[in-house]
Design a protein around this motif. Structure first.
Motif, PDB file in Angstrom:
ATOM      1  N   ARG A 199      -4.586   5.979  -1.432  1.00  0.00           N
ATOM      2  CA  ARG A 199      -3.943   4.687  -1.190  1.00  0.00           C
ATOM      3  C   ARG A 199      -3.944   3.881  -2.493  1.00  0.00           C
ATOM      4  NH1 ARG A 199      -3.731   0.653   3.524  1.00  0.00           N
ATOM      5  NH2 ARG A 199      -4.062   2.518   4.754  1.00  0.00           N
TER       6      ARG A 199
ATOM      7  N   THR B   2      -2.969   0.313  -3.941  1.00  0.00           N
ATOM      8  CA  THR B   2      -2.711  -1.033  -3.419  1.00  0.00           C
ATOM      9  C   THR B   2      -2.275  -1.964  -4.555  1.00  0.00           C
ATOM     10  OG1 THR B   2      -4.367  -0.720  -1.681  1.00  0.00           O
ATOM     11  CG2 THR B   2      -3.709  -2.982  -2.165  1.00  0.00           C
TER      12      THR B   2
ATOM     13  N   CYS C 193       0.764   5.181   0.316  1.00  0.00           N
ATOM     14  CA  CYS C 193      -0.199   6.160   0.826  1.00  0.00           C
ATOM     15  C   CYS C 193       0.410   7.567   0.830  1.00  0.00           C
ATOM     16  CB  CYS C 193      -0.605   5.805   2.250  1.00  0.00           C
ATOM     17  SG  CYS C 193      -1.109   4.093   2.459  1.00  0.00           S
TER      18      CYS C 193
ATOM     19  N   ASP D  69       0.851  -1.196   0.000  1.00  0.00           N
ATOM     20  CA  ASP D  69       0.000   0.000   0.000  1.00  0.00           C
ATOM     21  C   ASP D  69       0.881   1.238   0.000  1.00  0.00           C
ATOM     22  OD1 ASP D  69      -2.825  -0.986   0.326  1.00  0.00           O
ATOM     23  OD2 ASP D  69      -1.882  -1.976   2.040  1.00  0.00           O
TER      24      ASP D  69
ATOM     25  N   TYR E 218      -7.030   1.592  -6.420  1.00  0.00           N
ATOM     26  CA  TYR E 218      -6.746   2.947  -5.945  1.00  0.00           C
ATOM     27  C   TYR E 218      -7.966   3.503  -5.221  1.00  0.00           C
ATOM     28  CZ  TYR E 218      -5.366   7.844  -5.949  1.00  0.00           C
ATOM     29  OH  TYR E 218      -5.030   9.113  -5.554  1.00  0.00           O
TER      30      TYR E 218
END
Lengths: 152, 110
Positions: free
Chosen positions: A137, A139, A81, A79, A129
């Motif tokens: 985030r 992923t 971020c 992830d 997303y």
């Protein structure tokens, strides 16, 4: 195997990107990915963090990018971020590597940039997303290689 | 990233060492731009020492090819490690650049 994980928090400085990339590479190799797969996953993390610094933070230092790595019995989940302007709707869906790079005789027509997301989508098994209230985030998921019969 | 330079039979060869990424991309572009305005430059970029390349690095190579092409010249790539080569293939840029096993073979191909 219970999920295991490690989280990296870096300042939004391009010089920090290799630190995360190389760490993820080592993690992937420890998790039985091949050297080539580990390189490819490192590349995806580098692309994602670079995009975050460049597009979310305008290339400026002084902001945080967080990379959460989670390892389960079947996959690695990464992830990425950040907090700020997210990816515009449709950009992720539209990121595709074309079969042809363009007219190779016309080098001016071959784009210099914009390959990051398409590379990520090509390599990873899934890319999701989410953006909510300015918190973004991305992923990335990649399945672990199947164990050979009679091992582990 | 380190960049060393030598001439092989009137072909300039740049030997890259390290990571070709968002940090070092500008360095490569500036190096290629500094090679002069001579007509028809022949340039080999040897990447045997490059252990990581990302899309910014690929972009720097395309930018360099544009710079050299405007002067009527060409760039050839040599010495790609297995992992870096896989990125050229994945992005189809192996169809844009001519890739050779080593710098000598690339220089001789001009």
């Amino acid at each position: 195997m219970d999920p295991r994980g490690v989280t990296f928090v870096i300042d939004s400085d391009m010089k920090n990107v290799p630190l995360v990339g190389m760490s993820v590479n080592r993690l992937c190799r420890a998790a039985s990915f091949s050297t080539l797969d580990a390189f490819h996953i490192e590349l995806c993390v580098v692309e994602a963090v670079t995009n975050s610094i460049r597009h979310c933070y305008g290339g400026k230092t002084g902001h945080e990018v967080t990379v959460i790595c989670t390892l389960t019995h079947r996959e690695i989940v990464l992830d990425i971020c950040d907090v700020g302007p997210g990816i515009s709707p449709g950009v992720l869906d539209g990121a595709v590597i074309q079969n042809s790079p363009g007219d190779v005789a016309d080098i001016e027509g071959i784009p210099e940039g914009g390959r990051g997301l398409s590379i990520i989508k090509k390599i990873m098994d899934s890319v999701d997303y989410r953006s909510e209230k300015g918190k973004n985030r991305l992923t990335l998921r990649k399945r672990l290689p199947e164990k050979k019969k009679g091992t582990g | 990233m380190e960049i060393d330079q030598e001439a092989i039979n009137h072909v300039e060869v740049l030997y890259l060492k390290g990571r070709l990424d968002a940090v070092s991309a500008k360095q490569l572009k500036e190096k290629v731009a500094s090679l002069g305005q001579e007509k028809g430059p022949k340039l080999v970029i040897d990447m045997a020492g490059v252990d990581f390349i990302d899309s910014s690095g690929l972009g720097a190579l395309i930018s360099s090819l544009r710079t050299v092409s405007k002067l009527g010249g060409d760039i050839k790539i040599s010495g790609l490690q297995h992992q870096a080569r896989s990125i050229f293939e994945l992005t189809r840029l192996d169809r844009v650049f001519r890739i050779y096993d080593d710098s000598m073979a690339a220089a001789k191909s001009f």
